[in-house]
Design a protein around this motif. Structure first.
Motif, mmCIF file in Angstrom:
data_model
loop_
_atom_site.group_PDB
_atom_site.id
_atom_site.type_symbol
_atom_site.label_atom_id
_atom_site.label_comp_id
_atom_site.label_asym_id
_atom_site.label_seq_id
_atom_site.Cartn_x
_atom_site.Cartn_y
_atom_site.Cartn_z
ATOM 1 N N LYS A 167 2.222 1.748 -3.494
ATOM 2 C CA LYS A 167 1.205 2.302 -4.390
ATOM 3 C C LYS A 167 1.025 3.790 -4.143
ATOM 4 N N ALA A 168 0.987 4.181 -2.861
ATOM 5 C CA ALA A 168 0.808 5.591 -2.534
ATOM 6 C C ALA A 168 1.974 6.434 -3.023
ATOM 7 N N PRO B 210 -3.490 13.853 -5.711
ATOM 8 C CA PRO B 210 -4.545 12.837 -5.605
ATOM 9 C C PRO B 210 -4.633 12.294 -4.188
ATOM 10 N N THR C 282 -0.044 6.677 -7.699
ATOM 11 C CA THR C 282 -1.195 7.565 -7.596
ATOM 12 C C THR C 282 -1.013 8.842 -8.414
ATOM 13 N N GLU D 110 0.833 -1.204 0.000
ATOM 14 C CA GLU D 110 0.000 0.000 0.000
ATOM 15 C C GLU D 110 0.864 1.249 0.000
ATOM 16 N N ALA E 173 -1.882 10.028 -2.117
ATOM 17 C CA ALA E 173 -0.571 10.094 -2.764
ATOM 18 C C ALA E 173 0.510 10.281 -1.713
ATOM 19 N N SER F 40 5.103 13.509 -5.457
ATOM 20 C CA SER F 40 3.683 13.761 -5.563
ATOM 21 C C SER F 40 3.195 14.871 -4.662
#
Length: 846
Positions: free
Chosen positions: A50-51, A290, A55, A47, A293, A298
């Motif tokens: 992914k973050a 997003p 994202t 997770e 994120a 990001s």
């Protein structure tokens, strides 16, 4: 023998020792290598990954490591530099594969447990065609692991896809126009489709860079990618129509950065042209990132704004200050004698009333301060039998003093090399444990010196010229220490001995003393890329492109092309040792001669001796240890079945050797042709094959369950039962002995009939359960019942026993003469060996 950290709770176990020096770590331990102020994002789960990367748009680098891995530790400063160089431009992250939460991520991305593994994440967020999930292109970086090379590789991933090149005054006017015209202006200027679509859906602010650079900079590429979909980027070159029109917007200098709001109003940026500061400025105008994120690419409030933190870093080398101390018992003495390592033992006699905790804590502290230049053990001598006490006495342990003061630790150094008891050389440390520095100095003096002193250009050239090995054989490596002193450092001696002689790596060690001629030291430093002293450099076989480059530079004729690998960490023994062992494994210097030699030694120790004569049984079983696994096989079943049984024995022997090296030998005999051997274990021919564990010294034995056969699982269960004490043993009248083979009986042939003739009948024999022999020990039947059944068996086989006894007496006379001759020969050999050792000592003194 249990492994434990200094100061941890004690555990009792058996040999072997730590199978390595790298450990699984607690969740979040990666912060020890990369605190938040370093700008490296900590990834602890899929997770988090992914973050950080999936994202939003943005390139990045991910390091998969275990934070106590010496290579990870040594390369940590390089990754910090990468994070610093790419701050605000790309996300730099680290995954601690020593945590359970990161295990799925590491299994998916790390091949063959190669740590560290570096993955470069592409900048463009796309939709996976099969799963529909967000994805990016990910490639493994296998090049130079220096910060400059890695940062350049990540920067190469960045592109101009999210930058609108404005080449005319009209394009410039359209780009800075208020929001209603924004979409059309963006398309006219050639902006990316993603950015245009975002502009059409929601008015976006714009960032406009005026530059005099002929090519788009990495900074501009990184910023435009990080803000894709949240901010439109335009670029104006000085040379061109748009550049000439810059004055209309009040731009007089290049470079200049303007933020253009959706309503067309503008605000110039006046800070330094550094990504973190620019992102702080642009965040005021961009849409928010997003949801969910993470990572520096990001959002600018992440690692980028933390780069100036001045908090003190956690010591990444703290883990290497820990020393492993083993809890030992007298049963471990045989294995210690066979181990090539040097051991420092604290001998005591513990009890529940007097566990000697305070004294042992002092030993732990002294060992920790002395570092892991030798191996350490706390040997509780309570419960030692006569032979084991004899071994302790040979080491210099004072039994009377130990009995009078059980907690007064007697500290003994076991010398290097296997066969310690025969070679001698045990030494006592009587300097107390209050001065760890003195103890460490003494230990370093005792470490054998296997290094080569290099005092001239010719000696260095000869040392580094590794001959091309024979076909199929791997080359060796070299390690050179640039010393600042004139004597070989004790730590370097320990490093050389433990890496090559003990760990088995094919590496030779040389050192250049501080007293060497200045001209030679200067040229050697250039050859090995040494900037300062003291310094450690590894020279390893070159591979791939590195090998081609080394060959092109001109390796000596007949020599292997070599690559130079400077050691980047602190000159601490434990860190250097683990770095070298990891380097040896990754470059093939331990695969063949090192690891293979250890495997061969283990296989030799775990080999199953198939004995056909009494001499072979003695050599393979009775003379090799206190216990022996003896497989009583049935030669009547044919070669295929025999091979299956032997295969199972070899498998069990290998497992046992891996758990407890040198403790238990394995032997097998064709018991169908050896009635006397069967009788010693109270076995009938129709009960073959069978397994037995024989205690040679205590004259006791245990049998596997009837009908269990010979399988690896049956061997393991029987042996574990005996070693743990769960399974009792029965007394032996005499050890199983082999004589001239007799004709094996049939499946229900003469031996069964002979047993019935002695009384008790065939039916009684068929119902006889071997587990009853051990009833007294395991509580399976009463003592009277055991004795009654044993007497029935003895009566049934009286004739066979009388015959065996006569044969035994005849053999004993012959063997006594042979044993006397062998003892005389062994004594002469030992005397000769000691004389040779004395001569060598005298030679060393000279």
């Amino acid at each position: 023998m249990g492994q434990r950290h200094c100061g941890a709770a004690r555990r009792r176990a058996q040999l072997p020792l730590f199978a390595g020096a790298l450990l699984l770590l607690l969740r979040g331990a990666i912060a020890g290598l990369y605190p938040p102020a370093d700008g490296v994002v900590a990834i602890e789960s899929p997770e988090d990954f992914k973050a950080a990367f999936l994202t939003a748009h943005g390139a990045g680098l991910v390091e998969f490591c275990i934070h106590k891995n010496p290579v990870c530790v040594a390369l940590a400063p390089e990754l910090r530099k990468v994070a610093s160089n790419l701050q605000g431009i790309a996300t730099v992250a680290a995954v601690d594969c020593g945590t359970a939460s990161a295990a799925p991520l590491c299994e998916a991305h790390v091949k063959g447990n190669r740590y560290p593994t570096h993955l470069i994440v592409g900048p463009d967020l796309e939709t996976h065609p099969d799963t529909g999930e967000p994805s990016k292109q990910i490639t493994e970086w296998t090049g130079d692991r220096g910060a400059k090379a890695i940062a350049a590789a990540v920067a190469e991933q960045l592109n101009e896809r999210h930058i609108t090149a404005l080449g005319s005054e009209a394009e410039l006017d359209a780009f800075v126009a208020p929001a209603p015209e924004e979409a059309a202006a963006s398309e006219a200027g050639g902006a990316a489709a993603a950015s245009a679509a975002a502009a059409a859906a929601q008015p976006l602010a714009r960032a406009l860079l005026f530059t005099d650079k002929p090519k788009t900079t990495t900074l501009a590429k990184g910023l435009s990618t990080a803000y894709a979909g949240r901010l439109l980027f335009g670029q104006v070159q000085r040379d061109g129509g748009a550049g000439e029109a810059a004055g209309k917007l009040g731009v007089t200098e290049f470079p200049t950065l303007l933020a253009v709001k959706p309503d067309g109003s503008r605000e110039p940026y006046s800070g330094p042209l550094k990504a973190p500061a620019i992102r702080e400025f642009l965040d005021r105008f961009a849409l928010p990132p997003p949801p969910g994120a993470g990572g520096s690419s990001s959002h600018s409030s992440g690692s980028g704004s933390q780069g100036k933190g001045k908090g003190k870093h956690a010591d990444p080398y703290a883990a290497f200050k820990e020393v492993f101390i083993e809890d030992l018992a007298p049963a471990n003495l045989t294995a210690l004698d066979k181990d090539a390592s040097m051991w420092l033992l604290a001998v005591y006699e513990g009890s529940e009333a007097a566990p000697c905790a305070d004294e042992l804590a002092k030993f732990d502290a002294a060992a920790s301060a002395a570092q892991s230049i030798v191996r350490y053990g706390r040997l509780d001598a309570s419960g030692a039998d006569e032979e084991q006490r004899g071994a302790l006495k040979a080491m210099g342990v004072d039994a009377a003093a130990l009995a009078a003061a059980p907690c007064a630790l007697q500290v003994v150094l076991l010398p290097a090399g296997a066969g310690k008891e025969e070679a001698g050389g045990y030494k006592r440390w009587d300097g107390g444990l209050d001065d760890p520095k003195a103890l460490r100095g003494w230990l370093l003096e005792e470490v054998p010196d296997t290094t080569a002193q290099l005092g001239s250009e010719a000696e260095l050239r000869a040392f580094l010229s590794v001959p091309v090995p024979a076909a199929g054989a791997p080359p060796d490596g070299r390690v050179v220490l640039f010393a600042s002193k004139s004597d070989v450092p004790g730590v370097f001696k320990a490093l050389a001995f433990n890496t090559a002689a003990v760990a088995g790596a094919r590496i030779e060690f040389g050192w250049i003393p501080g007293s060497a001629p200045a001209e030679f030291r200067e040229s050697a430093a250039k050859t090995l890329h040494v900037a300062r002293t003291p310094a450690l450099v590894a020279v390893v076989p070159a591979r791939g492109a590195t090998a081609a480059a080394a060959a092109k530079e001109g390796a000596p004729p007949g020599a292997t092309p070599m690559a130079i690998q400077p050691y980047p960490g602190p000159l601490k023994y434990a860190v250097m040792a683990l770095w070298l062992r990891s380097l040896a494994a990754s470059t093939g210097l331990a695969d063949e001669a090192g690891a293979a030699a250890r495997r061969a030694a283990a296989e030799a120790a775990a080999a199953v001796r198939v004995a056909a004569t009494q001499e072979e049984l003695e050599a393979g079983c009775y003379s090799r240890g206190a216990l022996c696994v003896l497989a009583m096989l049935d030669g009547r079943r044919g070669g295929e079945r025999l091979e299956a049984w032997l295969g199972a024995l070899r498998e069990a022997a290998a497992k046992q050797e891996a758990k407890q090296p040198g403790l238990v030998p394995f032997a097998a005999v064709d018991a169908s042709r050896q009635p006397a051997a069967r009788e010693a274990l109270r076995l009938r021919a129709d009960e073959l094959p069978a397994l037995a564990v024989v205690s040679v010294k205590r004259m006791r034995y245990a049998l596997g369950p009837p009908g269990a056969g010979v399988t690896a699982a049956a061997v393991e269960e029987l042996l574990d039962g005996v070693l743990s004490g769960r399974l009792g043993t029965a007394p032996l009248q005499e050890l199983p002995r082999l004589s001239e083979p007799t004709e094996p009986p049939g499946e229900d042939g003469p031996e069964a009939g002979a047993a019935s003739d002695g009384g008790g009948g065939a039916g009684a024999d068929e119902e006889f359960d071997l587990s009853e022999i051990m009833a007294e020990d395991v509580g399976m039947a009463s003592k009277e019942e055991q004795l009654r059944r044993a007497e029935e068996e003895i009566a049934a086989e009286a004739a066979a026993k009388a015959k065996a006894k006569a044969e035994a007496e005849a053999r004993a006379a012959a063997e006594a003469a042979a044993a006397a001759a062998a003892a005389k020969k062994k004594k002469a050999k030992r005397k000769k060996k000691k004389a040779a050792a004395a001569a060598n000592d005298k030679k060393d003194e000279l």
